[in-house]
Design a protein around this motif. Structure first.
Motif, PDB file in Angstrom:
ATOM      1  N   LYS A   1       0.822  -1.218   0.000  1.00 41.09           N
ATOM      2  CA  LYS A   1       0.000   0.000   0.000  1.00 41.09           C
ATOM      3  C   LYS A   1       0.857   1.271   0.000  1.00 41.09           C
ATOM      4  O   LYS A   1       2.073   1.206   0.119  1.00 41.09           O
TER       5      LYS A   1
ATOM      6  N   CYS B   1       1.798   1.992   4.046  1.00 41.33           N
ATOM      7  CA  CYS B   1       2.138   0.906   4.979  1.00 41.33           C
ATOM      8  C   CYS B   1       2.566  -0.308   4.159  1.00 41.33           C
ATOM      9  O   CYS B   1       2.514  -0.276   2.936  1.00 41.33           O
TER      10      CYS B   1
ATOM     11  N   CYS C   1       1.183  -3.324   4.006  1.00 37.33           N
ATOM     12  CA  CYS C   1       0.156  -4.328   3.736  1.00 37.33           C
ATOM     13  C   CYS C   1       0.066  -4.640   2.243  1.00 37.33           C
ATOM     14  O   CYS C   1       0.280  -3.765   1.412  1.00 37.33           O
TER      15      CYS C   1
ATOM     16  N   THR D   1      -4.595  -5.635   6.617  1.00 35.78           N
ATOM     17  CA  THR D   1      -4.677  -4.347   7.313  1.00 35.78           C
ATOM     18  C   THR D   1      -3.647  -4.296   8.432  1.00 35.78           C
ATOM     19  O   THR D   1      -3.130  -5.332   8.867  1.00 35.78           O
ATOM     20  N   CYS D   2      -3.365  -3.090   8.889  1.00 36.27           N
ATOM     21  CA  CYS D   2      -2.423  -2.875   9.991  1.00 36.27           C
ATOM     22  C   CYS D   2      -2.827  -1.571  10.682  1.00 36.27           C
ATOM     23  O   CYS D   2      -3.742  -0.889  10.206  1.00 36.27           O
TER      24      CYS D   2
ATOM     25  N   CYS E   1      -3.270   1.488   8.103  1.00 34.67           N
ATOM     26  CA  CYS E   1      -4.419   1.586   7.197  1.00 34.67           C
ATOM     27  C   CYS E   1      -5.751   1.392   7.924  1.00 34.67           C
ATOM     28  O   CYS E   1      -6.806   1.673   7.369  1.00 34.67           O
TER      29      CYS E   1
END
Ligand code: ADP
Ligand code: MG
Ligand code: ZN
Length: 479
Positions: A20, A23, A25, A37-38, A41
């Motif tokens: 992304k 980030c 991901c 996701t993290c 995000c």
């Protein structure tokens, strides 16, 4: 009164990066909801974005390919609004200082060329997705999937230079071809990787003040863009002719009815309260980076198109077909690199190869006949070993078995007969069996010549060299 439509397009291009924009991901399409996701995000408090360098590189590529200036310094901004698929409450985008500005793209409609200005290209993150109806594991209802949140987008904004739906489609097709050639976008419009907002207004012909525009959101096929714009032009003219006024609003296209309908008006328009994102420093791009990227650009469709005509002597039509996709052009160029003649190779790629691919629903990258082997086949024709007609049989066999053409020719005894003695013998036999036609020919009926060519070719099972057959027949028939 006659009306003149005015159109400007905003295109969202999803970039083909592995991760992304802010980030690490994955951006893989189709994973189970929220599995990619993290904290960044998901918009958790305290998580900080880190810019993905690949996104900047791709933006520079898009800018260079569309003749934009690349800003030495650009700034990320927060676009503030509330929506359940936007956990931070703002989208990170660019506003006053985008990465690319002042570009253009040249299009052609019905043989007439036109330049469409590109106002700006900026980088931004995508939002998540609301999933209505059946949510896996939750039954029916609504859910939020944040896998798409924070995937990188370019927004490419055109000047209001477009005047017809056909020009809009030509512009979009060209832009689509460029981002796919650059390898920065997969171009999949159904999955939303390339989607367009169409701004449309109309004004009286001869006027120099644009009318009020409406914006039709997220149209995701070339056909829909054409339909949406044509509908909107007609609708606006009708409203004005009935004494009404066009209101600035956002509309949605409905593919089932081919119409657009109002989604929200100007009163509901957001005031996004843009401001520079304090979590991200201004982006500084060195001239060296830009120039290195320029050197690394692939040859673009426009350049290929002129080169195929000027250097390879192909017609505009052939050049257009062969440069339609980068993969097809690369396949073709490998045949040429292996020594084949440009026009012959073009005919084969546009003929047998394309037919085979279409019949089997294959992409050129999955073509079972490699460019190198096709070049070997063309060399056999060139040397006179086989005729063009026999070559088609050999090609089918290559498609099936993957064998080299020489091997197939040897195995099946398909070598072309150019030996005059052998051909003369066949001609003598056929003339003896068809004396009536021989007399006709000698009496001036030259049309029967074709009959003899056919007979000789048939008797030789297609293996006689047609040029030799023609020469010998003429001599013998004339007596
Ligand atoms: P917004 O995000 O408010 O839609 P943008 O500047 O990003 O604003 O995009 C505006 C788009 O609308 C541009 O593509 C521009 O060319 C186009 N546009 C502006 N004015 C008109 C008009 N009067 N008629 C048609 N298109 C217009
Ligand atoms: Mg807009
Ligand atoms: Zn993440």
């Amino acid at each position: 009164m006659e009306f003149q439509p005015v159109i400007g397009l905003e295109v969202h291009v999803q970039l083909k990066t592995n991760t992304k924009i802010f980030c690490g991901c994955s951006t893989q399409f189709g994973a189970s909801p929220n599995s990619q996701t993290c904290p960044v995000c998901l918009g958790l408090p305290g998580a900080l974005p880190v810019l993905n360098k690949k996104v900047v590189e791709y933006a520079i590529k898009a800018g260079l390919a569309t003749h934009c200036n690349i800003a030495p310094r650009s700034v990320f901004a927060r676009k503030n609004y509330f929506y359940p698929d936007l956990p931070k409450g703002y989208q990170i985008s660019q506003y006053e200082l985008p990465i690319c500005e002042h570009g253009h793209l040249d299009i052609e409609v019905d043989g007439i060329g036109k330049r469409i200005g590109i106002t700006r290209i900026h980088m931004e993150e995508d939002a998540g997705k609301l999933v209505h109806s059946d949510v896996p594991g939750l039954g029916s209802g609504s859910g939020v999937d944040l896998n798409r949140a924070c995937t990188p987008l370019l927004e490419i904004v055109s000047e209001p230079d477009i005047r017809t739906a056909d020009e809009a489609v030509a512009y979009l097709k060209k832009l689509h071809q460029i981002v796919v050639y650059l390898g920065i976008c997969d171009g999949n419009m159904e999955e939303g990787s390339f989607r367009c907002d169409a701004n449309v207004s109309v004004m009286p012909v001869g006027s120099d003040t644009f009318g009020t525009r409406t914006e039709t959101k997220n149209v995701n096929s070339f056909r829909f863009v054409k339909q949406a714009i044509e509908y909107e032009i007609e609708r606006q003219i009708e409203v004005i002719e009935e004494g009404g006024k066009i209101v600035q609003e956002t509309r949605l296209f409905d593919p089932d009815s081919c119409t657009t309908r109002s989604m929200r008006g100007k009163e509901d328009a957001h005031d996004y309260r843009y401001f520079p994102d304090p979590d991200l420093v201004p982006l500084v791009i060195s001239n060296d980076w830009v120039e290195d990227t320029r050197l690394g650009l692939p040859e673009l469709p426009e350049a290929k198109l002129s080169r195929y005509q000027a250097e390879l002597g192909l017609s505009l039509y052939d050049a257009e077909v062969l440069t339609a996709s980068r993969e097809l052009a690369e396949y073709y160029e490998e045949i040429i690199a292996a020594g084949s003649q440009a026009k012959a190779a073009a005919n084969w790629v546009m003929g047998e190869v394309t037919r085979g691919l279409n019949d089997n629903g294959l992409a050129i990258t999955a073509c079972p006949v490699s460019p190198a082997l096709l070049a070997e086949l063309l060399a056999l024709i060139d040397k006179g070993t086989i005729s063009n007609k026999i070559a088609k049989t050999v090609f089918d066999e290559m498609w099936q078995s993957g064998k080299r053409p020489e091997e197939i020719v040897a195995e099946k005894g398909l070598v072309q007969v150019s030996d005059t003695g052998e051909i003369e013998k066949i001609i003598d036999e056929i003339m003896a069996a068809n004396m009536g036609q021989v007399e006709e020919f000698r009496g001036g009926k030259e049309k029967v010549f074709g009959f003899f060519v056919g007979q000789v070719m048939r008797a030789s099972k297609g293996k006689a060299n047609p040029a030799v057959v023609n020469d010998l027949l003429l001599v013998k028939l004339k007596g």
